[in-house]
Write a protein that holds these residues in place. Sequence first.
Motif, PDB file in Angstrom:
ATOM      1  N   MET A   1       0.827  -1.191   0.000  1.00 28.65           N
ATOM      2  CA  MET A   1       0.000   0.000   0.000  1.00 28.65           C
ATOM      3  C   MET A   1       0.871   1.255   0.000  1.00 28.65           C
ATOM      4  O   MET A   1       0.579   2.187  -0.735  1.00 28.65           O
ATOM      5  CB  MET A   1      -0.926   0.004   1.216  1.00 28.65           C
ATOM      6  N   ARG A   2       1.932   1.219   0.825  1.00 28.53           N
ATOM      7  CA  ARG A   2       2.797   2.407   0.885  1.00 28.53           C
ATOM      8  C   ARG A   2       3.464   2.656  -0.457  1.00 28.53           C
ATOM      9  O   ARG A   2       3.575   3.800  -0.895  1.00 28.53           O
ATOM     10  CB  ARG A   2       3.856   2.223   1.969  1.00 28.53           C
ATOM     11  N   ASP A   3       3.942   1.580  -1.084  1.00 26.33           N
ATOM     12  CA  ASP A   3       4.612   1.742  -2.374  1.00 26.33           C
ATOM     13  C   ASP A   3       3.661   2.298  -3.426  1.00 26.33           C
ATOM     14  O   ASP A   3       4.021   3.198  -4.187  1.00 26.33           O
ATOM     15  CB  ASP A   3       5.180   0.396  -2.850  1.00 26.33           C
ATOM     16  N   ALA A   4       2.420   1.767  -3.467  1.00 24.85           N
ATOM     17  CA  ALA A   4       1.434   2.248  -4.433  1.00 24.85           C
ATOM     18  C   ALA A   4       1.094   3.702  -4.149  1.00 24.85           C
ATOM     19  O   ALA A   4       0.953   4.509  -5.074  1.00 24.85           O
ATOM     20  CB  ALA A   4       0.184   1.384  -4.376  1.00 24.85           C
ATOM     21  N   ASP A   5       0.979   4.069  -2.877  1.00 25.93           N
ATOM     22  CA  ASP A   5       0.693   5.448  -2.510  1.00 25.93           C
ATOM     23  C   ASP A   5       1.854   6.351  -2.916  1.00 25.93           C
ATOM     24  O   ASP A   5       1.646   7.446  -3.448  1.00 25.93           O
ATOM     25  CB  ASP A   5       0.425   5.551  -1.009  1.00 25.93           C
ATOM     26  N   ALA A   6       3.074   5.882  -2.704  1.00 28.33           N
ATOM     27  CA  ALA A   6       4.253   6.669  -3.074  1.00 28.33           C
ATOM     28  C   ALA A   6       4.312   6.875  -4.592  1.00 28.33           C
ATOM     29  O   ALA A   6       4.762   7.922  -5.064  1.00 28.33           O
ATOM     30  CB  ALA A   6       5.526   5.983  -2.579  1.00 28.33           C
ATOM     31  N   ARG A   7       3.869   5.883  -5.360  1.00 26.42           N
ATOM     32  CA  ARG A   7       3.857   6.019  -6.819  1.00 26.42           C
ATOM     33  C   ARG A   7       2.692   6.874  -7.302  1.00 26.42           C
ATOM     34  O   ARG A   7       2.589   7.191  -8.480  1.00 26.42           O
ATOM     35  CB  ARG A   7       3.763   4.635  -7.467  1.00 26.42           C
ATOM     36  N   GLY A   8       1.762   7.227  -6.414  1.00 27.18           N
ATOM     37  CA  GLY A   8       0.632   8.074  -6.791  1.00 27.18           C
ATOM     38  C   GLY A   8      -0.526   7.313  -7.414  1.00 27.18           C
ATOM     39  O   GLY A   8      -1.372   7.898  -8.075  1.00 27.18           O
ATOM     40  N   GLU A   9      -0.590   5.994  -7.190  1.00 29.71           N
ATOM     41  CA  GLU A   9      -1.642   5.188  -7.796  1.00 29.71           C
ATOM     42  C   GLU A   9      -3.019   5.441  -7.188  1.00 29.71           C
ATOM     43  O   GLU A   9      -4.021   5.036  -7.764  1.00 29.71           O
ATOM     44  CB  GLU A   9      -1.278   3.700  -7.705  1.00 29.71           C
ATOM     45  N   PHE A  10      -3.087   6.088  -6.050  1.00 31.94           N
ATOM     46  CA  PHE A  10      -4.371   6.368  -5.413  1.00 31.94           C
ATOM     47  C   PHE A  10      -4.812   7.817  -5.621  1.00 31.94           C
ATOM     48  O   PHE A  10      -5.860   8.226  -5.140  1.00 31.94           O
ATOM     49  CB  PHE A  10      -4.300   6.085  -3.905  1.00 31.94           C
ATOM     50  N   ASP A  11      -4.025   8.587  -6.356  1.00 30.68           N
ATOM     51  CA  ASP A  11      -4.297  10.013  -6.490  1.00 30.68           C
ATOM     52  C   ASP A  11      -5.562  10.322  -7.295  1.00 30.68           C
ATOM     53  O   ASP A  11      -6.265  11.271  -6.994  1.00 30.68           O
ATOM     54  CB  ASP A  11      -3.109  10.725  -7.138  1.00 30.68           C
ATOM     55  N   ARG A  12      -5.842   9.579  -8.319  1.00 32.04           N
ATOM     56  CA  ARG A  12      -6.971   9.930  -9.198  1.00 32.04           C
ATOM     57  C   ARG A  12      -8.097   8.897  -9.162  1.00 32.04           C
ATOM     58  O   ARG A  12      -8.739   8.650 -10.166  1.00 32.04           O
ATOM     59  CB  ARG A  12      -6.456  10.092 -10.628  1.00 32.04           C
ATOM     60  N   LEU A  13      -8.346   8.319  -8.033  1.00 30.78           N
ATOM     61  CA  LEU A  13      -9.448   7.372  -7.895  1.00 30.78           C
ATOM     62  C   LEU A  13     -10.776   8.127  -7.852  1.00 30.78           C
ATOM     63  O   LEU A  13     -10.838   9.252  -7.350  1.00 30.78           O
ATOM     64  CB  LEU A  13      -9.292   6.542  -6.615  1.00 30.78           C
ATOM     65  N   PRO A  14     -11.853   7.515  -8.383  1.00 28.86           N
ATOM     66  CA  PRO A  14     -13.158   8.191  -8.310  1.00 28.86           C
ATOM     67  C   PRO A  14     -13.556   8.431  -6.854  1.00 28.86           C
ATOM     68  O   PRO A  14     -13.409   7.553  -6.011  1.00 28.86           O
ATOM     69  CB  PRO A  14     -14.122   7.189  -8.960  1.00 28.86           C
TER      70      PRO A  14
END
Length: 117
Positions: free
Chosen positions: A1-14
């Motif tokens: 989760m931290r890695d995905a958050d660091a990559r910005g994968e949660f930035d543009r979720l609906p």
Amino acid sequence: MRDADARGEFDRLPGAGKPLPSDVESTYDELWWVKRKMARESLSVLPPTLALRKEAEDALEAALAAPSEGAARRIVERINVRIREVMFKPPPGPPLGMKPYDVEEVAARWRERRAER
């Protein structure tokens, strides 16, 4: 989760940055997610007698639209068996409040509809 958050994968979720949708009910319901899924998929759970009422109405319409009088009679006879079962061994829930269809009457209605076409 931290890695995905660091990559910005949660930035543009609906719905990002918006509050979670709340239901009209203010009390907590532990089955809220089941009810929401059922509403989303247009599902409902009816007491057995109400489900049978709906099934009987659908069977009557199917009988009236059947391709032959024999098919119409079979549909009505099949649903009448289920109605009689519930009349003599009622399941839990509200009363059925209906009696078996008159096969001859439904057959006559079927013939009338056929003649109109």
